[in-house]
Motif scaffolding. Structure first.
Motif, PDB file in Angstrom:
ATOM      1  N   PRO A  33      37.621  21.158  32.852  1.00 30.17           N
ATOM      2  CA  PRO A  33      39.020  21.561  32.999  1.00 30.17           C
ATOM      3  C   PRO A  33      39.798  21.216  31.724  1.00 30.17           C
ATOM      4  O   PRO A  33      39.619  20.144  31.134  1.00 30.17           O
ATOM      5  CB  PRO A  33      39.507  20.738  34.196  1.00 30.17           C
ATOM      6  CG  PRO A  33      38.255  20.473  34.985  1.00 30.17           C
ATOM      7  CD  PRO A  33      37.175  20.299  33.958  1.00 30.17           C
ATOM      8  N   TRP A  34      40.674  22.120  31.314  1.00 26.95           N
ATOM      9  CA  TRP A  34      41.336  21.975  30.009  1.00 26.95           C
ATOM     10  C   TRP A  34      42.118  20.671  29.860  1.00 26.95           C
ATOM     11  O   TRP A  34      42.094  20.083  28.773  1.00 26.95           O
ATOM     12  CB  TRP A  34      42.184  23.206  29.677  1.00 26.95           C
ATOM     13  CG  TRP A  34      43.441  23.356  30.481  1.00 26.95           C
ATOM     14  CD1 TRP A  34      43.601  24.017  31.642  1.00 26.95           C
ATOM     15  CD2 TRP A  34      44.714  22.797  30.162  1.00 26.95           C
ATOM     16  NE1 TRP A  34      44.891  23.906  32.090  1.00 26.95           N
ATOM     17  CE2 TRP A  34      45.591  23.168  31.194  1.00 26.95           C
ATOM     18  CE3 TRP A  34      45.189  22.019  29.112  1.00 26.95           C
ATOM     19  CZ2 TRP A  34      46.931  22.781  31.206  1.00 26.95           C
ATOM     20  CZ3 TRP A  34      46.519  21.634  29.119  1.00 26.95           C
ATOM     21  CH2 TRP A  34      47.379  22.026  30.158  1.00 26.95           C
ATOM     22  N   PRO A  35      42.837  20.144  30.880  1.00 27.07           N
ATOM     23  CA  PRO A  35      43.547  18.877  30.646  1.00 27.07           C
ATOM     24  C   PRO A  35      42.582  17.729  30.319  1.00 27.07           C
ATOM     25  O   PRO A  35      42.912  16.839  29.522  1.00 27.07           O
ATOM     26  CB  PRO A  35      44.284  18.624  31.960  1.00 27.07           C
ATOM     27  CG  PRO A  35      44.428  19.969  32.589  1.00 27.07           C
ATOM     28  CD  PRO A  35      43.163  20.694  32.214  1.00 27.07           C
ATOM     29  N   ASP A  36      41.398  17.769  30.916  1.00 26.91           N
ATOM     30  CA  ASP A  36      40.390  16.746  30.641  1.00 26.91           C
ATOM     31  C   ASP A  36      39.869  16.879  29.208  1.00 26.91           C
ATOM     32  O   ASP A  36      39.695  15.888  28.500  1.00 26.91           O
ATOM     33  CB  ASP A  36      39.246  16.872  31.659  1.00 26.91           C
ATOM     34  CG  ASP A  36      38.304  15.687  31.643  1.00 26.91           C
ATOM     35  OD1 ASP A  36      38.739  14.583  31.262  1.00 26.91           O
ATOM     36  OD2 ASP A  36      37.132  15.868  32.029  1.00 26.91           O
ATOM     37  N   VAL A  37      39.635  18.117  28.771  1.00 22.56           N
ATOM     38  CA  VAL A  37      39.193  18.358  27.389  1.00 22.56           C
ATOM     39  C   VAL A  37      40.241  17.819  26.412  1.00 22.56           C
ATOM     40  O   VAL A  37      39.915  17.120  25.454  1.00 22.56           O
ATOM     41  CB  VAL A  37      38.930  19.854  27.139  1.00 22.56           C
ATOM     42  CG1 VAL A  37      38.655  20.124  25.660  1.00 22.56           C
ATOM     43  CG2 VAL A  37      37.775  20.366  27.998  1.00 22.56           C
ATOM     44  N   VAL A  38      41.503  18.134  26.671  1.00 21.47           N
ATOM     45  CA  VAL A  38      42.582  17.694  25.772  1.00 21.47           C
ATOM     46  C   VAL A  38      42.669  16.167  25.743  1.00 21.47           C
ATOM     47  O   VAL A  38      42.739  15.563  24.667  1.00 21.47           O
ATOM     48  CB  VAL A  38      43.939  18.308  26.183  1.00 21.47           C
ATOM     49  CG1 VAL A  38      45.081  17.724  25.369  1.00 21.47           C
ATOM     50  CG2 VAL A  38      43.900  19.821  26.046  1.00 21.47           C
ATOM     51  N   VAL A  97      42.042  13.891  22.406  1.00 20.47           N
ATOM     52  CA  VAL A  97      43.072  12.986  21.878  1.00 20.47           C
ATOM     53  C   VAL A  97      42.525  11.561  21.800  1.00 20.47           C
ATOM     54  O   VAL A  97      42.702  10.872  20.789  1.00 20.47           O
ATOM     55  CB  VAL A  97      44.355  13.058  22.739  1.00 20.47           C
ATOM     56  CG1 VAL A  97      45.324  11.942  22.387  1.00 20.47           C
ATOM     57  CG2 VAL A  97      45.023  14.431  22.577  1.00 20.47           C
ATOM     58  N   GLU A  98      41.856  11.110  22.851  1.00 19.34           N
ATOM     59  CA  GLU A  98      41.299   9.750  22.855  1.00 19.34           C
ATOM     60  C   GLU A  98      40.255   9.560  21.757  1.00 19.34           C
ATOM     61  O   GLU A  98      40.193   8.518  21.119  1.00 19.34           O
ATOM     62  CB  GLU A  98      40.679   9.430  24.213  1.00 19.34           C
ATOM     63  CG  GLU A  98      41.700   9.211  25.298  1.00 19.34           C
ATOM     64  CD  GLU A  98      41.079   9.081  26.685  1.00 19.34           C
ATOM     65  OE1 GLU A  98      39.831   9.157  26.820  1.00 19.34           O
ATOM     66  OE2 GLU A  98      41.856   8.903  27.642  1.00 19.34           O
ATOM     67  N   ASP A 138      32.647  16.169  25.225  1.00 16.79           N
ATOM     68  CA  ASP A 138      33.990  16.142  25.814  1.00 16.79           C
ATOM     69  C   ASP A 138      34.401  17.519  26.332  1.00 16.79           C
ATOM     70  O   ASP A 138      35.405  17.656  27.023  1.00 16.79           O
ATOM     71  CB  ASP A 138      35.023  15.692  24.779  1.00 16.79           C
ATOM     72  CG  ASP A 138      34.791  14.267  24.326  1.00 16.79           C
ATOM     73  OD1 ASP A 138      34.159  13.488  25.067  1.00 16.79           O
ATOM     74  OD2 ASP A 138      35.237  13.932  23.216  1.00 16.79           O
ATOM     75  N   PHE A 139      33.634  18.523  25.972  1.00 14.11           N
ATOM     76  CA  PHE A 139      33.953  19.915  26.283  1.00 14.11           C
ATOM     77  C   PHE A 139      33.100  20.465  27.422  1.00 14.11           C
ATOM     78  O   PHE A 139      33.585  21.174  28.285  1.00 14.11           O
ATOM     79  CB  PHE A 139      33.755  20.742  25.008  1.00 14.11           C
ATOM     80  CG  PHE A 139      33.983  22.202  25.149  1.00 14.11           C
ATOM     81  CD1 PHE A 139      35.229  22.699  25.446  1.00 14.11           C
ATOM     82  CD2 PHE A 139      32.940  23.101  24.955  1.00 14.11           C
ATOM     83  CE1 PHE A 139      35.453  24.065  25.561  1.00 14.11           C
ATOM     84  CE2 PHE A 139      33.148  24.461  25.060  1.00 14.11           C
ATOM     85  CZ  PHE A 139      34.405  24.942  25.365  1.00 14.11           C
ATOM     86  N   PHE A 182      46.286  21.007  20.131  1.00 13.07           N
ATOM     87  CA  PHE A 182      47.718  21.202  19.896  1.00 13.07           C
ATOM     88  C   PHE A 182      47.977  22.011  18.630  1.00 13.07           C
ATOM     89  O   PHE A 182      48.901  22.814  18.579  1.00 13.07           O
ATOM     90  CB  PHE A 182      48.452  19.864  19.847  1.00 13.07           C
ATOM     91  CG  PHE A 182      48.544  19.209  21.185  1.00 13.07           C
ATOM     92  CD1 PHE A 182      49.411  19.684  22.158  1.00 13.07           C
ATOM     93  CD2 PHE A 182      47.737  18.128  21.501  1.00 13.07           C
ATOM     94  CE1 PHE A 182      49.484  19.095  23.416  1.00 13.07           C
ATOM     95  CE2 PHE A 182      47.798  17.527  22.752  1.00 13.07           C
ATOM     96  CZ  PHE A 182      48.666  18.009  23.711  1.00 13.07           C
ATOM     97  N   GLY A 183      47.155  21.805  17.607  1.00  7.80           N
ATOM     98  CA  GLY A 183      47.321  22.571  16.385  1.00  7.80           C
ATOM     99  C   GLY A 183      47.157  24.062  16.623  1.00  7.80           C
ATOM    100  O   GLY A 183      47.992  24.870  16.216  1.00  7.80           O
TER     101      GLY A 183
END
Length: 195
Positions: free
Chosen positions: A43-48, A52-53, A61-62, A117-118
């Motif tokens: 899920p995208w929020p988990d990937v983000v 970030v971490e 992570d993907f 984010f970029g």
């Protein structure tokens, strides 16, 4: 994407959302069963969050093996992103979109350095400057999907508009659209890499 010495094409919660359980779902399930290697896009929020971490990219992570055709992507955290009244040049618009999205996800300013984010900021800025194009209901899905997937993918197949946007904002991923000539070129490219 190349993984473990083979081409892997994973389904994602974005596919689940876009298909809405419709008549194409059985076809897509069969196709992905053949090409996914059992992987799914997280899920995208988990990937983000993981990106970030980590402070960078790692395919671990993907990708994961716990996806489901019953779990669509949830875009609610970024509803309103494409309605922002952005001003200034391309870079100012991209920065404003990045900051807005980062705040909506409850992350600190340093998170804006993450590839998600970029690319998200650049795609939203590009879209805000292309006012002649009629908006579509799937536009938010497209930009969030691209910002999530493109940093990890070797190849991205999408619609013509998003393909153009990805090329023009310098996404750094090989892209193809659904035009018949491009689909044939993608098939040749995949066959060449699959051995």
């Amino acid at each position: 994407m190349a993984l473990e010495g083979r081409v892997v094409v994973p389904p994602s919660p974005f596919h689940v959302l876009e298909l809405h359980g419709g008549y194409l779902l059985p076809t897509f399930r069969r196709m992905f069963a053949q090409v996914s290697g059992g992987f799914w896009v997280r899920p995208w929020p988990d990937v983000v969050r993981r990106q970030v971490e980590r402070g960078g990219l790692d395919r671990g992570d993907f990708l994961w093996r716990r996806g489901s055709w019953d779990e669509p992507a949830d875009l609610a955290p970024l509803w309103g992103l494409l309605d922002l009244d952005l001003e200034g040049d391309f870079y100012q618009r991209a920065a404003a979109a990045r900051a807005w999205a980062r705040r909506r996800l409850g992350l600190g300013r340093a998170a804006e350095a993450a590839p998600f984010f970029g690319l998200l900021g650049r795609l939203v800025a590009f879209r805000s400057l292309e006012r002649t194009r009629e908006e579509r209901a799937s536009d938010l899905l497209d930009v969030v999907m691209a910002a999530t997937v493109a940093p990890y993918a070797d190849v991205l197949a999408t619609d013509r508009y998003l393909r153009e946007a990805l090329v023009r904002v310098g996404a750094g991923v090989r892209t193809w659209s659904g035009r018949s000539g491009e689909v044939r070129a993608l098939a040749r490219w995949l066959r060449a890499r699959a051995g």
